[in-house]
Structures are given as C-alpha cells and as structure tokens.
Design an enzyme around this catalytic site. Structure first.
Site, PDB file in Angstrom:
ATOM      1  N   GLU A  19     -21.314  23.906  22.603  1.00 46.86           N
ATOM      2  CA  GLU A  19     -21.833  23.879  21.225  1.00 46.86           C
ATOM      3  C   GLU A  19     -22.623  25.145  20.891  1.00 46.86           C
ATOM      4  O   GLU A  19     -22.559  25.649  19.769  1.00 46.86           O
ATOM      5  CB  GLU A  19     -22.692  22.623  21.014  1.00 46.86           C
ATOM      6  CG  GLU A  19     -21.848  21.352  21.016  1.00 46.86           C
ATOM      7  CD  GLU A  19     -22.666  20.081  20.899  1.00 46.86           C
ATOM      8  OE1 GLU A  19     -22.055  18.997  20.887  1.00 46.86           O
ATOM      9  OE2 GLU A  19     -23.913  20.157  20.812  1.00 46.86           O
ATOM     10  N   LYS A  45     -29.734  18.764   9.946  1.00 48.06           N
ATOM     11  CA  LYS A  45     -28.613  18.416   9.060  1.00 48.06           C
ATOM     12  C   LYS A  45     -29.017  18.559   7.582  1.00 48.06           C
ATOM     13  O   LYS A  45     -30.205  18.716   7.267  1.00 48.06           O
ATOM     14  CB  LYS A  45     -28.155  16.992   9.396  1.00 48.06           C
ATOM     15  CG  LYS A  45     -27.604  16.853  10.828  1.00 48.06           C
ATOM     16  CD  LYS A  45     -27.081  15.446  11.090  1.00 48.06           C
ATOM     17  CE  LYS A  45     -26.493  15.318  12.494  1.00 48.06           C
ATOM     18  NZ  LYS A  45     -25.902  13.968  12.731  1.00 48.06           N
ATOM     19  N   TYR A  76     -17.275  18.576  15.357  1.00 49.29           N
ATOM     20  CA  TYR A  76     -17.260  17.141  15.650  1.00 49.29           C
ATOM     21  C   TYR A  76     -15.856  16.649  16.031  1.00 49.29           C
ATOM     22  O   TYR A  76     -15.559  15.463  15.884  1.00 49.29           O
ATOM     23  CB  TYR A  76     -17.781  16.355  14.447  1.00 49.29           C
ATOM     24  CG  TYR A  76     -19.296  16.314  14.348  1.00 49.29           C
ATOM     25  CD1 TYR A  76     -20.064  15.705  15.343  1.00 49.29           C
ATOM     26  CD2 TYR A  76     -19.963  16.854  13.258  1.00 49.29           C
ATOM     27  CE1 TYR A  76     -21.442  15.641  15.252  1.00 49.29           C
ATOM     28  CE2 TYR A  76     -21.356  16.800  13.152  1.00 49.29           C
ATOM     29  CZ  TYR A  76     -22.085  16.193  14.159  1.00 49.29           C
ATOM     30  OH  TYR A  76     -23.455  16.131  14.065  1.00 49.29           O
ATOM     31  N   HIS A 130     -28.967  16.910  14.873  1.00 50.58           N
ATOM     32  CA  HIS A 130     -27.971  16.824  15.948  1.00 50.58           C
ATOM     33  C   HIS A 130     -28.596  17.406  17.211  1.00 50.58           C
ATOM     34  O   HIS A 130     -29.382  18.349  17.135  1.00 50.58           O
ATOM     35  CB  HIS A 130     -26.715  17.649  15.621  1.00 50.58           C
ATOM     36  CG  HIS A 130     -25.832  17.833  16.824  1.00 50.58           C
ATOM     37  ND1 HIS A 130     -24.932  16.882  17.225  1.00 50.58           N
ATOM     38  CD2 HIS A 130     -25.785  18.828  17.750  1.00 50.58           C
ATOM     39  CE1 HIS A 130     -24.342  17.288  18.350  1.00 50.58           C
ATOM     40  NE2 HIS A 130     -24.841  18.473  18.688  1.00 50.58           N
ATOM     41  N   ASN A 144     -28.694  11.286   9.475  1.00 44.17           N
ATOM     42  CA  ASN A 144     -29.752  11.092  10.469  1.00 44.17           C
ATOM     43  C   ASN A 144     -30.444  12.380  10.924  1.00 44.17           C
ATOM     44  O   ASN A 144     -30.930  12.475  12.039  1.00 44.17           O
ATOM     45  CB  ASN A 144     -29.216  10.278  11.657  1.00 44.17           C
ATOM     46  CG  ASN A 144     -28.055  10.973  12.344  1.00 44.17           C
ATOM     47  OD1 ASN A 144     -27.693  12.083  11.982  1.00 44.17           O
ATOM     48  ND2 ASN A 144     -27.491  10.331  13.349  1.00 44.17           N
TER      49      ASN A 144
HETATM   50  P1  IDP Z   1     -25.627  11.427  18.116  1.00 41.48           P
HETATM   51  O1  IDP Z   1     -25.736  12.371  16.944  1.00 41.48           O
HETATM   52  O2  IDP Z   1     -26.883  10.612  18.303  1.00 41.48           O
HETATM   53  O3  IDP Z   1     -25.215  12.118  19.392  1.00 41.48           O
HETATM   54  P2  IDP Z   1     -22.895  10.374  17.986  1.00 41.48           P
HETATM   55  O4  IDP Z   1     -22.489   9.000  18.407  1.00 41.48           O
HETATM   56  O5  IDP Z   1     -22.496  11.521  18.854  1.00 41.48           O
HETATM   57  O6  IDP Z   1     -24.480  10.355  17.760  1.00 41.48           O
HETATM   58  O7  IDP Z   1     -22.307  10.592  16.515  1.00 41.48           O
HETATM   59  C1  IDP Z   1     -22.329  11.871  15.913  1.00 41.48           C
HETATM   60  C2  IDP Z   1     -22.777  11.719  14.481  1.00 41.48           C
HETATM   61  O8  IDP Z   1     -21.800  10.976  13.759  1.00 41.48           O
HETATM   62  C3  IDP Z   1     -24.079  10.931  14.280  1.00 41.48           C
HETATM   63  O9  IDP Z   1     -25.250  11.697  14.478  1.00 41.48           O
HETATM   64  C4  IDP Z   1     -23.937  10.494  12.836  1.00 41.48           C
HETATM   65  O10 IDP Z   1     -24.253  11.524  11.910  1.00 41.48           O
HETATM   66  C5  IDP Z   1     -22.441  10.189  12.761  1.00 41.48           C
HETATM   67  N1  IDP Z   1     -22.172   8.769  13.041  1.00 41.48           N
HETATM   68  C6  IDP Z   1     -22.177   8.156  14.251  1.00 41.48           C
HETATM   69  N2  IDP Z   1     -21.925   6.844  14.133  1.00 41.48           N
HETATM   70  C7  IDP Z   1     -21.743   6.607  12.825  1.00 41.48           C
HETATM   71  C8  IDP Z   1     -21.433   5.419  12.064  1.00 41.48           C
HETATM   72  O11 IDP Z   1     -21.284   4.319  12.593  1.00 41.48           O
HETATM   73  N3  IDP Z   1     -21.335   5.586  10.705  1.00 41.48           N
HETATM   74  C9  IDP Z   1     -21.498   6.808  10.094  1.00 41.48           C
HETATM   75  N4  IDP Z   1     -21.775   7.923  10.769  1.00 41.48           N
HETATM   76  C10 IDP Z   1     -21.901   7.837  12.106  1.00 41.48           C
HETATM   77 MG    MG Z   2     -23.439  13.016  19.937  1.00 44.71          MG
END
Ligand code: IDP
Ligand code: MG
Length: 151
Positions: free
Chosen positions: A128, A11, A51, A117, A114
């Site tokens: 994807e 990212k 997304y 992905h 974070n």
């Molecule tokens: P993942 O990336 O670990 O699979 P997901 O729940 O699929 O997590 O969420 C996709 C992305 O959305 C996350 O990697 C993060 O960048 C963002 N995201 C998820 N939850 C939150 C939140 O509570 N606040 C802000 N961004 C979030």
């Molecule tokens: Mg995810």
C-alpha cells in the site's frame, strides 16, 4: 518489536469534518510519526485498484464512490509496531463496535464511512505504501533504523 511503516488514509469524511489535525495529533501522541504526507482526490481507477481485494464484495461500488467523493490525506506513519498500533488507534471498522477514544468511535458515521484506513499486515503495508509513494518521497525519522517493511 520493531520500527515499522504503515499506510494511513484520512478518508473524505475526515477531511470534510475538518479533523485532519485531530487525527494526526492522535498518531503523534501515540508515537507514530508521519514520514510522508500527500493530499489528493483519488480517481475511480486509483480507489478501485487500492481496494481490489474487496472487488467481489457487495459494498465495493459504494466504497469506490465514497473514496472518490472528495480529497483524502495519504500518509506513511513510522514508529514502534506501527501497523498494529495504527489499527488500535483507528478502532473497529464499524464505529458502533469501536473502543472509546478511537478515531472511528470519535468521528466515523458508519461501517462504510469510517474516517480512516490503515494497513493490516506487513505485506499489505509495504504494498500500500508503494502504491501511493515513491521511496524518495518518504522521510525517515532521524536516527531510527527501519527494521521492518522498508519501502
Ligand atoms: P478496515 O478498513 O477496518 O480494514 P475492511 O474490512 O478491510 O475494514 O474494509 C475496507 C473498507 O470497506 C472499510 O473501511 C469500509 O470503508 C468499507 N466496508 C467494509 N465493510 C463494509 C460494509 O459492510 N458496508 C459498507 N462498507 C464497508
Ligand atoms: Mg482492511
């Protein structure tokens, strides 16, 4: 157990921190081989489409804004149980909960920002990978037959 492919994205925060190499090294050391790599800046439409499953979530706007804030590295990783293995190496979504030594524990700033992905299941991995790569631009590791989610 099977050789799989999964989609990985470094990212914008990972690219800005200059840890593309450190992240790819972690994958390679764990037996995951990049078989397609492309650096790009996602448009709002590309990030929003990618997304789409999260479009009703309160953080969706913030997520699209972040994912379009700078270049990303799109990769197809190939290897034994690549989908699960990649998720293990990434660590939990929230870096505060990510296991020691994982990419998110090392580099991520927050649950949103974070660093990486990774696809979460065979069906999402196939979709994807196809979202970003043409089959002709994927280079299978020599001698290894793809037995799961070929694209
Ligand atoms: P993942 O990336 O670990 O699979 P997901 O729940 O699929 O997590 O969420 C996709 C992305 O959305 C996350 O990697 C993060 O960048 C963002 N995201 C998820 N939850 C939150 C939140 O509570 N606040 C802000 N961004 C979030
Ligand atoms: Mg995810």
């Amino acid at each position: 157990m099977a050789i799989e492919r999964t989609l990985s994205i470094i990212k914008p925060d990972g690219v800005k921190k200059n840890v593309i190499g450190a992240i790819i090294t972690k994958f390679e050391e764990a037996g995951l081989t990049p078989v397609a790599v492309r650096m790009t800046t996602l448009s709002q439409a590309e990030a929003g489409g990618f997304y789409a499953v999260h479009s009703a979530r309160p953080f969706f706007g913030e997520l699209v804004e972040f994912m379009t804030s700078g270049p990303v590295v799109l990769m197809v990783l190939e290897g034994e149980s690549a989908i699960t293995r990649n998720r293990e190496i990434m660590g939990a979504t929230d870096p505060a909960e990510a296991a020691e030594g994982t990419i998110r524990a090392l580099f991520a700033e927050s649950k949103g920002v974070n660093t990486v992905h990774g696809s979460d299941a065979p069906e999402t991995a196939a979709a994807e990978i196809a979202y970003f790569f043409r089959g002709i631009d994927i280079f299978p590791k020599a001698g290894e037959a793809i037995t799961a989610n070929p694209s």
